[in-house]
Scaffold this motif. Structure first.
Motif, PDB file in Angstrom:
ATOM      1  N   LYS A  24       5.614 -75.664  30.933  1.00  0.00           N
ATOM      2  CA  LYS A  24       6.148 -75.332  32.253  1.00  0.00           C
ATOM      3  C   LYS A  24       7.067 -74.130  32.122  1.00  0.00           C
ATOM      4  O   LYS A  24       7.738 -73.959  31.112  1.00  0.00           O
ATOM      5  CB  LYS A  24       6.953 -76.489  32.834  1.00  0.00           C
ATOM      6  CG  LYS A  24       6.132 -77.691  33.163  1.00  0.00           C
ATOM      7  CD  LYS A  24       6.959 -78.767  33.797  1.00  0.00           C
ATOM      8  CE  LYS A  24       6.047 -79.952  34.064  1.00  0.00           C
ATOM      9  NZ  LYS A  24       6.682 -80.984  34.829  1.00  0.00           N
ATOM     10  N   ASN A  42       2.665 -74.065  40.651  1.00  0.00           N
ATOM     11  CA  ASN A  42       1.837 -75.236  40.927  1.00  0.00           C
ATOM     12  C   ASN A  42       2.676 -76.383  41.466  1.00  0.00           C
ATOM     13  O   ASN A  42       2.159 -77.258  42.144  1.00  0.00           O
ATOM     14  CB  ASN A  42       1.112 -75.696  39.663  1.00  0.00           C
ATOM     15  CG  ASN A  42       0.095 -74.675  39.200  1.00  0.00           C
ATOM     16  OD1 ASN A  42      -0.611 -74.091  40.011  1.00  0.00           O
ATOM     17  ND2 ASN A  42       0.048 -74.433  37.909  1.00  0.00           N
ATOM     18  N   ASN A  43       3.954 -76.388  41.122  1.00  0.00           N
ATOM     19  CA  ASN A  43       4.868 -77.429  41.575  1.00  0.00           C
ATOM     20  C   ASN A  43       6.181 -76.803  42.012  1.00  0.00           C
ATOM     21  O   ASN A  43       6.585 -75.771  41.487  1.00  0.00           O
ATOM     22  CB  ASN A  43       5.191 -78.435  40.460  1.00  0.00           C
ATOM     23  CG  ASN A  43       3.957 -79.138  39.958  1.00  0.00           C
ATOM     24  OD1 ASN A  43       3.410 -78.754  38.944  1.00  0.00           O
ATOM     25  ND2 ASN A  43       3.511 -80.147  40.667  1.00  0.00           N
ATOM     26  N   TYR A  45      10.123 -78.217  42.385  1.00  0.00           N
ATOM     27  CA  TYR A  45      11.100 -79.287  42.206  1.00  0.00           C
ATOM     28  C   TYR A  45      12.306 -78.891  43.041  1.00  0.00           C
ATOM     29  O   TYR A  45      12.985 -77.923  42.725  1.00  0.00           O
ATOM     30  CB  TYR A  45      11.480 -79.433  40.732  1.00  0.00           C
ATOM     31  CG  TYR A  45      10.315 -79.860  39.867  1.00  0.00           C
ATOM     32  CD1 TYR A  45      10.133 -81.199  39.547  1.00  0.00           C
ATOM     33  CD2 TYR A  45       9.394 -78.937  39.388  1.00  0.00           C
ATOM     34  CE1 TYR A  45       9.060 -81.601  38.761  1.00  0.00           C
ATOM     35  CE2 TYR A  45       8.317 -79.328  38.605  1.00  0.00           C
ATOM     36  CZ  TYR A  45       8.161 -80.658  38.303  1.00  0.00           C
ATOM     37  OH  TYR A  45       7.095 -81.057  37.526  1.00  0.00           O
ATOM     38  N   PHE A  67       1.511 -76.601  49.985  1.00  0.00           N
ATOM     39  CA  PHE A  67       2.040 -77.618  49.080  1.00  0.00           C
ATOM     40  C   PHE A  67       2.125 -78.945  49.819  1.00  0.00           C
ATOM     41  O   PHE A  67       2.280 -78.981  51.038  1.00  0.00           O
ATOM     42  CB  PHE A  67       3.458 -77.240  48.591  1.00  0.00           C
ATOM     43  CG  PHE A  67       3.476 -76.131  47.580  1.00  0.00           C
ATOM     44  CD1 PHE A  67       3.532 -76.409  46.222  1.00  0.00           C
ATOM     45  CD2 PHE A  67       3.445 -74.814  47.991  1.00  0.00           C
ATOM     46  CE1 PHE A  67       3.552 -75.378  45.287  1.00  0.00           C
ATOM     47  CE2 PHE A  67       3.463 -73.774  47.069  1.00  0.00           C
ATOM     48  CZ  PHE A  67       3.519 -74.065  45.711  1.00  0.00           C
ATOM     49  N   ILE A  82       9.441 -83.524  44.764  1.00  0.00           N
ATOM     50  CA  ILE A  82       8.470 -82.754  44.001  1.00  0.00           C
ATOM     51  C   ILE A  82       7.305 -82.443  44.926  1.00  0.00           C
ATOM     52  O   ILE A  82       6.765 -83.344  45.577  1.00  0.00           O
ATOM     53  CB  ILE A  82       7.970 -83.525  42.763  1.00  0.00           C
ATOM     54  CG1 ILE A  82       9.148 -83.861  41.844  1.00  0.00           C
ATOM     55  CG2 ILE A  82       6.912 -82.709  42.011  1.00  0.00           C
ATOM     56  CD1 ILE A  82       8.770 -84.772  40.674  1.00  0.00           C
ATOM     57  N   TRP A  83       6.938 -81.180  44.978  1.00  0.00           N
ATOM     58  CA  TRP A  83       5.855 -80.690  45.803  1.00  0.00           C
ATOM     59  C   TRP A  83       4.749 -80.171  44.901  1.00  0.00           C
ATOM     60  O   TRP A  83       5.026 -79.513  43.890  1.00  0.00           O
ATOM     61  CB  TRP A  83       6.350 -79.562  46.707  1.00  0.00           C
ATOM     62  CG  TRP A  83       7.398 -80.017  47.681  1.00  0.00           C
ATOM     63  CD1 TRP A  83       8.699 -80.329  47.404  1.00  0.00           C
ATOM     64  CD2 TRP A  83       7.237 -80.204  49.078  1.00  0.00           C
ATOM     65  NE1 TRP A  83       9.357 -80.703  48.553  1.00  0.00           N
ATOM     66  CE2 TRP A  83       8.480 -80.620  49.597  1.00  0.00           C
ATOM     67  CE3 TRP A  83       6.164 -80.050  49.939  1.00  0.00           C
ATOM     68  CZ2 TRP A  83       8.670 -80.906  50.940  1.00  0.00           C
ATOM     69  CZ3 TRP A  83       6.357 -80.313  51.286  1.00  0.00           C
ATOM     70  CH2 TRP A  83       7.592 -80.746  51.770  1.00  0.00           C
ATOM     71  N   ASN A  84       3.502 -80.433  45.243  1.00  0.00           N
ATOM     72  CA  ASN A  84       2.356 -80.006  44.441  1.00  0.00           C
ATOM     73  C   ASN A  84       1.475 -79.084  45.269  1.00  0.00           C
ATOM     74  O   ASN A  84       1.222 -79.356  46.453  1.00  0.00           O
ATOM     75  CB  ASN A  84       1.555 -81.228  43.992  1.00  0.00           C
ATOM     76  CG  ASN A  84       0.566 -80.904  42.913  1.00  0.00           C
ATOM     77  OD1 ASN A  84       0.757 -79.984  42.137  1.00  0.00           O
ATOM     78  ND2 ASN A  84      -0.510 -81.666  42.871  1.00  0.00           N
ATOM     79  N   LYS A  85       0.980 -78.014  44.636  1.00  0.00           N
ATOM     80  CA  LYS A  85       0.076 -77.106  45.331  1.00  0.00           C
ATOM     81  C   LYS A  85      -1.224 -77.818  45.630  1.00  0.00           C
ATOM     82  O   LYS A  85      -1.776 -78.517  44.791  1.00  0.00           O
ATOM     83  CB  LYS A  85      -0.192 -75.871  44.468  1.00  0.00           C
ATOM     84  CG  LYS A  85      -0.978 -74.794  45.207  1.00  0.00           C
ATOM     85  CD  LYS A  85      -1.172 -73.584  44.340  1.00  0.00           C
ATOM     86  CE  LYS A  85       0.011 -72.660  44.517  1.00  0.00           C
ATOM     87  NZ  LYS A  85      -0.149 -71.389  43.786  1.00  0.00           N
TER      88      LYS A  85
END
Length: 86
Positions: A24, A42-43, A45, A67, A82-85
């Motif tokens: 990361k 990709n994420n 935080y 996201f 936490i967010w994810n693409k």
């Protein structure tokens, strides 16, 4: 990486990958750094504080376009998410 490497954000990220092969890469802003690096993330935080503060820069809600929120946890005076693409 201490400071900016000439060549732009994409080239800097590629350079970091060649010297350390990180799992990361953490990006710690300012507003312009966040704005220019979000397309490579990709994420996300995120820590959001519940109180109001006098600031001159804010993260725009459109940063989260593309996201989806995976998880969130409330702290005493903040929320961690936490967010994810997509």
């Amino acid at each position: 990486l201490n400071g900016a490497v000439d060549g732009g954000i994409y080239q800097n990220i590629q350079y970091i990958k060649t010297i350390s092969n990180p799992e990361k890469i953490w990006i710690i802003g300012g507003a312009e750094i966040y704005k220019s690096t979000i397309p490579f993330c990709n994420n996300i935080y995120l820590t959001q504080f519940n109180d109001e503060y006098e600031c001159d820069k804010y993260i725009s809600k459109d940063v989260f376009d593309g996201f989806v929120k995976l998880t969130s946890k409330k702290g005493l005076d903040c929320e961690f998410s936490i967010w994810n693409k997509m």
